[in-house]
Write a protein that holds these residues in place. Structure first.
Motif, PDB file in Angstrom:
ATOM      1  N   SER A  41      -3.850 -21.562  -8.005  1.00  0.00           N
ATOM      2  CA  SER A  41      -2.505 -21.784  -8.541  1.00  0.00           C
ATOM      3  C   SER A  41      -1.738 -22.648  -7.558  1.00  0.00           C
ATOM      4  CB  SER A  41      -1.759 -20.457  -8.669  1.00  0.00           C
ATOM      5  OG  SER A  41      -2.199 -19.705  -9.750  1.00  0.00           O
ATOM      6  N   ALA A  42      -0.551 -23.033  -7.941  1.00  0.00           N
ATOM      7  CA  ALA A  42       0.370 -23.675  -7.006  1.00  0.00           C
ATOM      8  C   ALA A  42       0.912 -22.620  -6.050  1.00  0.00           C
ATOM      9  CB  ALA A  42       1.516 -24.314  -7.781  1.00  0.00           C
ATOM     10  N   THR A  47       5.865 -24.041  -8.918  1.00  0.00           N
ATOM     11  CA  THR A  47       5.942 -24.464 -10.324  1.00  0.00           C
ATOM     12  C   THR A  47       7.367 -24.280 -10.861  1.00  0.00           C
ATOM     13  OG1 THR A  47       3.642 -23.780 -10.546  1.00  0.00           O
ATOM     14  CG2 THR A  47       4.810 -24.272 -12.576  1.00  0.00           C
ATOM     15  N   GLU A  74      -0.614 -27.517  -8.273  1.00  0.00           N
ATOM     16  CA  GLU A  74      -2.008 -27.083  -8.117  1.00  0.00           C
ATOM     17  C   GLU A  74      -2.832 -28.123  -7.354  1.00  0.00           C
ATOM     18  OE1 GLU A  74      -0.174 -26.025 -10.557  1.00  0.00           O
ATOM     19  OE2 GLU A  74      -0.735 -23.909 -10.776  1.00  0.00           O
ATOM     20  N   PHE A 137      -4.654 -24.454 -14.308  1.00  0.00           N
ATOM     21  CA  PHE A 137      -3.455 -24.706 -15.129  1.00  0.00           C
ATOM     22  C   PHE A 137      -3.440 -26.076 -15.792  1.00  0.00           C
ATOM     23  CE2 PHE A 137       1.373 -25.636 -14.453  1.00  0.00           C
ATOM     24  CZ  PHE A 137       1.782 -25.012 -15.623  1.00  0.00           C
ATOM     25  N   ARG A 151       2.603 -21.312 -18.793  1.00  0.00           N
ATOM     26  CA  ARG A 151       2.829 -20.599 -17.543  1.00  0.00           C
ATOM     27  C   ARG A 151       1.799 -19.481 -17.366  1.00  0.00           C
ATOM     28  NH1 ARG A 151       7.422 -21.586 -14.738  1.00  0.00           N
ATOM     29  NH2 ARG A 151       6.025 -20.904 -13.075  1.00  0.00           N
ATOM     30  N   GLY A 152       1.339 -19.354 -16.158  1.00  0.00           N
ATOM     31  CA  GLY A 152       0.297 -18.363 -15.868  1.00  0.00           C
ATOM     32  C   GLY A 152      -1.092 -18.843 -16.268  1.00  0.00           C
ATOM     33  N   GLY A 153      -1.207 -20.137 -16.612  1.00  0.00           N
ATOM     34  CA  GLY A 153      -2.441 -20.664 -17.205  1.00  0.00           C
ATOM     35  C   GLY A 153      -3.648 -20.734 -16.280  1.00  0.00           C
ATOM     36  N   SER A 154      -3.443 -20.587 -14.974  1.00  0.00           N
ATOM     37  CA  SER A 154      -4.608 -20.632 -14.077  1.00  0.00           C
ATOM     38  C   SER A 154      -5.582 -19.487 -14.342  1.00  0.00           C
ATOM     39  CB  SER A 154      -4.162 -20.567 -12.616  1.00  0.00           C
ATOM     40  OG  SER A 154      -3.412 -21.706 -12.307  1.00  0.00           O
ATOM     41  N   ASP A 155      -5.074 -18.359 -14.819  1.00  0.00           N
ATOM     42  CA  ASP A 155      -5.979 -17.260 -15.189  1.00  0.00           C
ATOM     43  C   ASP A 155      -6.934 -17.738 -16.271  1.00  0.00           C
ATOM     44  OD1 ASP A 155      -4.584 -15.516 -13.537  1.00  0.00           O
ATOM     45  OD2 ASP A 155      -3.270 -14.814 -15.141  1.00  0.00           O
TER      46      ASP A 155
HETATM   47  N1  ASP Z   1       1.367 -22.442 -11.386  1.00  0.00           N
HETATM   48  C1  ASP Z   1       1.401 -22.134 -12.790  1.00  0.00           C
HETATM   49  C2  ASP Z   1       2.533 -21.167 -13.077  1.00  0.00           C
HETATM   50  O1  ASP Z   1       3.224 -20.761 -12.173  1.00  0.00           O
HETATM   51  C3  ASP Z   1       0.112 -21.621 -13.319  1.00  0.00           C
HETATM   52  C4  ASP Z   1      -0.401 -20.365 -12.668  1.00  0.00           C
HETATM   53  O2  ASP Z   1      -0.090 -20.075 -11.525  1.00  0.00           O
HETATM   54  O3  ASP Z   1      -1.153 -19.640 -13.300  1.00  0.00           O
HETATM   55  O4  ASP Z   1       2.766 -20.824 -14.196  1.00  0.00           O
END
Ligand code: ASP
Ligand code: MG
Length: 411
Positions: A41-42, A47, A74, A137, A151-155
């Motif tokens: 992730s970042a 982000t 990222e 992401f 958002r949260g897309g790295s999962d």
């Molecule tokens: N950096 C992105 C976010 O904060 C993706 C992630 O961390 O999953 O949403």
């Protein structure tokens, strides 16, 4: 070589020190003989900062440029992680989405993954690279532009890589040590689960448990990716964290696995709409087009051919919903007396696959809430979940009472 996917969230790569700590964890797995794909992730907060820049520059932004900006966090951590590993004599290389290339559709800011070709990265593994550090992401659209996965897309990036490379496991390193029966900040008796089924995790994630992006759980369930959630701040054993897996792999489970909540819900009622075929489509079609995520829906009994229609949506979407409904009224496409909005409600849900075979879970839930004087405003159920809408001031009380009543503190 067996492949392992390790994903590090924003707090796990927030400083150079933490990147070093994460890299050490990666080194341990490399020493065990894995080829490792690291998804980063970042750095935490990054982000949000980038999204802020975009909002300030252009409130009605072009989503392609939003993605160009917010995907960049990222890239920094991917390069830094590769450098850190190299400093530790672990052969590592960074990969941005387009270099893989991680192909997505063109839905900027919430793109869906279409394909992850494995040849480029596998060729490098063949040449002696031990770790591919991939920027989470982000991907690339058919038009050749950078996209992001929401958002949260790295999962979701991590699970998709685990599926594409047939990884032995996908480890999600985060700032909590696993999945809990409920949010420990709301209920101090919350207990970490050793295992939870895909179905339950999917419900908990979509109901507001923030530990995994919902789409990542969907993907893991579809491709049967063994998913583990664990803390990057604690010494790890092979049994650490929570394993998200098939229900067959869970020997004995409680009827209820967890209690979830979502604080920022609103309840809206359209008073006195015509009770005729097509009325629901006439209301919810335009709401969907306006980008309103409607959750619960109740149509009340009708009198003299008129009825009240109640639905819930996130508080942030109330203005859009009101505008969509008032526009319909002005155009003569929908007739109603008034809209009543209550933006002070919260949703509390109990989730568990055991509910499929156990009767009386709903009755028990309602009794517990009534014993505590909590009024239930709207109810919805599915096979493995019961959700209620309550006044927000009772949300914490409701979560704690249900956690106690279903004995979630006991294994
Ligand atoms: N950096 C992105 C976010 O904060 C993706 C992630 O961390 O999953 O949403
Ligand atoms: Mg996350």
């Amino acid at each position: 070589m067996p492949v392992l996917v390790m994903k590090f969230g924003g707090t796990s790569v927030a400083t150079l020190d933490r990147i070093r700590r994460a890299a050490k964890r990666v080194g341990v797995e490399v020493a065990k003989g894995y080829d490792v794909i690291v998804i980063v992730s970042a750095m935490s907060g990054e982000t949000n900062k980038l999204v802020g820049y975009v909002d300030e520059t252009s409130p009605l932004y072009d989503a392609r440029e939003y993605d160009a900006v917010v995907s960049s966090g990222e890239n920094v951590t991917a390069g830094l992680m590769a450098l850190t590993l190299q400093e530790m004599d672990v052969p590592a290389r960074s990969w941005q989405g387009w270099q893989v290339p991680l192909m997505t559709n063109s839905a900027h800011a919430s793109a869906r993954i279409e394909e992850i070709p494995t040849d480029n990265i596998n060729a490098k593994f063949g040449e002696g690279m031990k770790v591919a550090v991939v920027a989470g992401f982000q991907g690339i659209s058919p038009e050749g532009r950078i996209t992001t996965l929401g958002r949260g897309g790295s999962d979701t990036t991590a699970v998709a890589f685990a599926a594409a490379f047939d990884a032995e496991r996908c480890d999600i390193y985060t700032d909590v040590d696993g999945v809990y029966t409920t949010d420990p900040r709301v209920c101090e008796k919350a207990r970490k689960l050793d295992r939870i089924s895909f179905e339950e995790m999917l419900e908990l994630a979509s109901l507001g448990a923030k530990v995994l992006q919902t789409r990542s759980v969907e993907l893991a369930m579809r491709y049967k990716v063994k998913l583990r959630v664990l803390s990057s701040f604690e010494e790890q054993s092979d049994e650490a964290g929570t394993l998200v897996c098939d229900e067959e792999e869970i020997m004995e489970s409680n009827v209820v696995a967890g209690v979830a909540y979502s604080r920022d819900e609103a309840k809206m009622t359209l008073v006195s709409v015509a009770d005729r075929p097509g009325i629901a489509a006439a209301i919810f079609g335009p709401l969907a087009e306006a980008g309103v995520n409607v959750d619960m829906i109740v149509q009340n009994i009708s009198e003299d051919g008129r009825t009240d229609m109640t639905f819930s949506c996130p508080t942030t979407e109330v203005a859009r919903a009101e505008k969509a409904m008032n526009d319909l009224k002005e155009n003569g496409e929908l007739n109603f007396a008034e809209i009543i909005t209550d933006a002070d409600v919260a949703k509390v849900s109990v989730v568990g696959i055991g509910m499929r075979s156990a009767a009386g879970v709903a009755a028990k839930m309602f009794k517990v809430l009534s014993d505590d004087g909590v009024n239930i405003q709207v109810i919805t159920t599915s096979e493995i979940k019961i959700s209620v809408l309550v006044a927000r001031k009772y949300m914490e009380l409701a979560v704690q009472a249900l956690h106690d009543a279903f004995e979630l503190d006991k294994a």
